[in-house]
Design a protein around this motif. Sequence first.
Motif, short mmCIF file in Angstrom:
data_model
loop_
_atom_site.label_atom_id
_atom_site.label_comp_id
_atom_site.label_asym_id
_atom_site.label_seq_id
_atom_site.Cartn_x
_atom_site.Cartn_y
_atom_site.Cartn_z
N UNK A 63 7.36 1.61 -19.08
CA UNK A 63 8.35 2.42 -18.35
C UNK A 63 8.88 1.66 -17.13
N UNK A 64 7.99 0.99 -16.40
CA UNK A 64 8.42 0.26 -15.21
C UNK A 64 9.37 -0.88 -15.60
N UNK A 65 9.01 -1.63 -16.66
CA UNK A 65 9.88 -2.72 -17.11
C UNK A 65 11.25 -2.20 -17.51
N UNK A 404 8.14 -0.33 -8.60
CA UNK A 404 9.02 0.47 -9.48
C UNK A 404 8.38 1.83 -9.76
N UNK A 405 7.06 1.83 -9.97
CA UNK A 405 6.36 3.08 -10.27
C UNK A 405 6.35 4.01 -9.06
N UNK A 406 6.47 3.42 -7.86
CA UNK A 406 6.43 4.24 -6.65
C UNK A 406 7.77 4.90 -6.35
N UNK A 409 9.29 9.09 -5.84
CA UNK A 409 8.11 9.89 -5.48
C UNK A 409 7.01 9.78 -6.51
N UNK A 410 6.90 8.59 -7.15
CA UNK A 410 5.90 8.41 -8.20
C UNK A 410 4.52 8.14 -7.66
N UNK A 411 3.99 6.96 -8.02
CA UNK A 411 2.62 6.63 -7.69
C UNK A 411 2.40 6.40 -6.19
N UNK A 412 1.19 6.69 -5.72
CA UNK A 412 0.82 6.34 -4.35
C UNK A 412 0.36 4.88 -4.33
N UNK A 413 0.19 4.31 -3.11
CA UNK A 413 -0.26 2.92 -3.00
C UNK A 413 -1.65 2.77 -3.63
N UNK A 414 -2.51 3.75 -3.38
CA UNK A 414 -3.85 3.70 -3.95
C UNK A 414 -3.78 3.79 -5.47
N UNK A 415 -2.85 4.60 -5.94
CA UNK A 415 -2.64 4.75 -7.38
C UNK A 415 -2.25 3.42 -8.01
N UNK A 416 -1.37 2.68 -7.33
CA UNK A 416 -0.92 1.38 -7.84
C UNK A 416 -2.09 0.40 -7.92
N UNK A 417 -2.94 0.40 -6.89
CA UNK A 417 -4.09 -0.51 -6.89
C UNK A 417 -5.02 -0.20 -8.07
N UNK A 418 -5.26 1.07 -8.26
CA UNK A 418 -6.12 1.53 -9.35
C UNK A 418 -5.52 1.15 -10.71
#
Length: 451
Positions: A63-65, A404-406, A409-418
């Motif tokens: 999805x991000x790509x 891109x995922x953020x 209002x998508x992912x949080x920074x912690x979500x991206x790390x995970x």
Amino acid sequence: MQQNRGQWQSTAGFILAAAGSAIGLGNIWRFPYVAGTNGGAAFIVLYLACVLLICLPYLYCELAMGRHTKKNPVGAILKLRGGGPWTLVGALGVLTGVCILSYYGVIAGWAFGYIFKSFLAPSMTLGDFSANALLGIPLFAIFILMTVLVVARGVEKGIEKAARVLMPMLLLLMLLLIARGLTLPGASKGVEFLVKPDFSVVTMTTVLAALGQAFFSLSLGMGAMITYGSYLPKSANLQTSGAWVALFDTGIALLAGFMIFPALFALGGNPTAGPPLIFEALPAIFAQMPLGSLVAAIFFILLSIAALTSTVSLLEVPVSYFVDDRRWTRAKSVWVVGGAAFLIGLPAALEPSSPALQSISLMGATGFLGVMDLIWGNISLAVGAMLLCIFTGWVWGFRNAGAELREGGGMTAAGVAFWGFFVRFVCPLFIFLVLLSLFPLGTRILAAFLG
Ligand code: PHE
């Protein structure tokens, strides 16, 4: 150019279309027979784990790509990388789309033909039905034609509109059949088969079957979700949209299980019948029901609808490539690619009447169709997913993809790390091990390591 590409009219429109791609023969035909031959509930637990831990993180890569580049799989990699060998991964996706469409369309044609067969020749077997090339080939052609006509209308007029009407209808029809099955005496044994896991039956083969089924069912590994993601506006929340798609797809697969097994057990059918399960056991079950022909027709209408929203996405991937990167018109692209899929699929349609085509085999898969499914529906999707995971995690970079995922209002920074941890390490490694065990030598290497 950009304004001609089209865009989903709403996030809900995207979710319905993407869920429509994901929900298809994979859920309703493949999931029950694979679950049935792999022990039922224990397989389902593994399948759910694969969806959550491997497929969902990978879905966000596609999805991000897609949304970042607004391109098909080839164009997306070209845009992020400017050429080089990674482009071949996108090309593999385009080719995989055509090849899966070719045999998928054959099975979808049977499902379509069964609508009429339930009234005209309810007791005819799948063998007799499919061995008649005068039935199989025109049905296959009709199905490809329907797919071409929907895709020709373009993203928002064709695909989105079709999905909006068809998906809710599908859910309603399934609930009707589940209610019918659950109220049959003896149905509880089928429910037990689905919810009481017996982990003593689990082997490496079960894990493989579960992962392969999860990729196929979620339309992952060939860039279908890159292409569908490319029509999403920046304002859409990728995290929740993706989660909804996975939830709908998994939900429909589970519902398909509840639609088939309670009725099957109530009427003394065999859960390990394999690929013919729904085509053979179900009409037999319907025959013993009041209004059986009508119920059967409803079921196969449902299956055809589900298959059509999937074939549409299979065709859309190569078509978007020819439209974006080869400057073909949409009309030319749909007819050329649809025609190619038809020609490649002809041996699959002729297989039931040809001992020569039936005798083909490769690594445990038998028959032309079985071998095509192994190569394109299994190995190619897994290879594609593993490489695109590595591409997103390490080449494009999980932080860039994460940005891109953020958006929206998508992912949080912690979500991206995970998520980044899964995409860089867990997913590619797990898929690699599964791929390794597909090959005899790999199985031996794995066995040596695992003891
Ligand atoms: N997910 C579809 C199904 O379950 C099949 C499919 C696979 C569609 C790959 C597109 C890409 O039937």
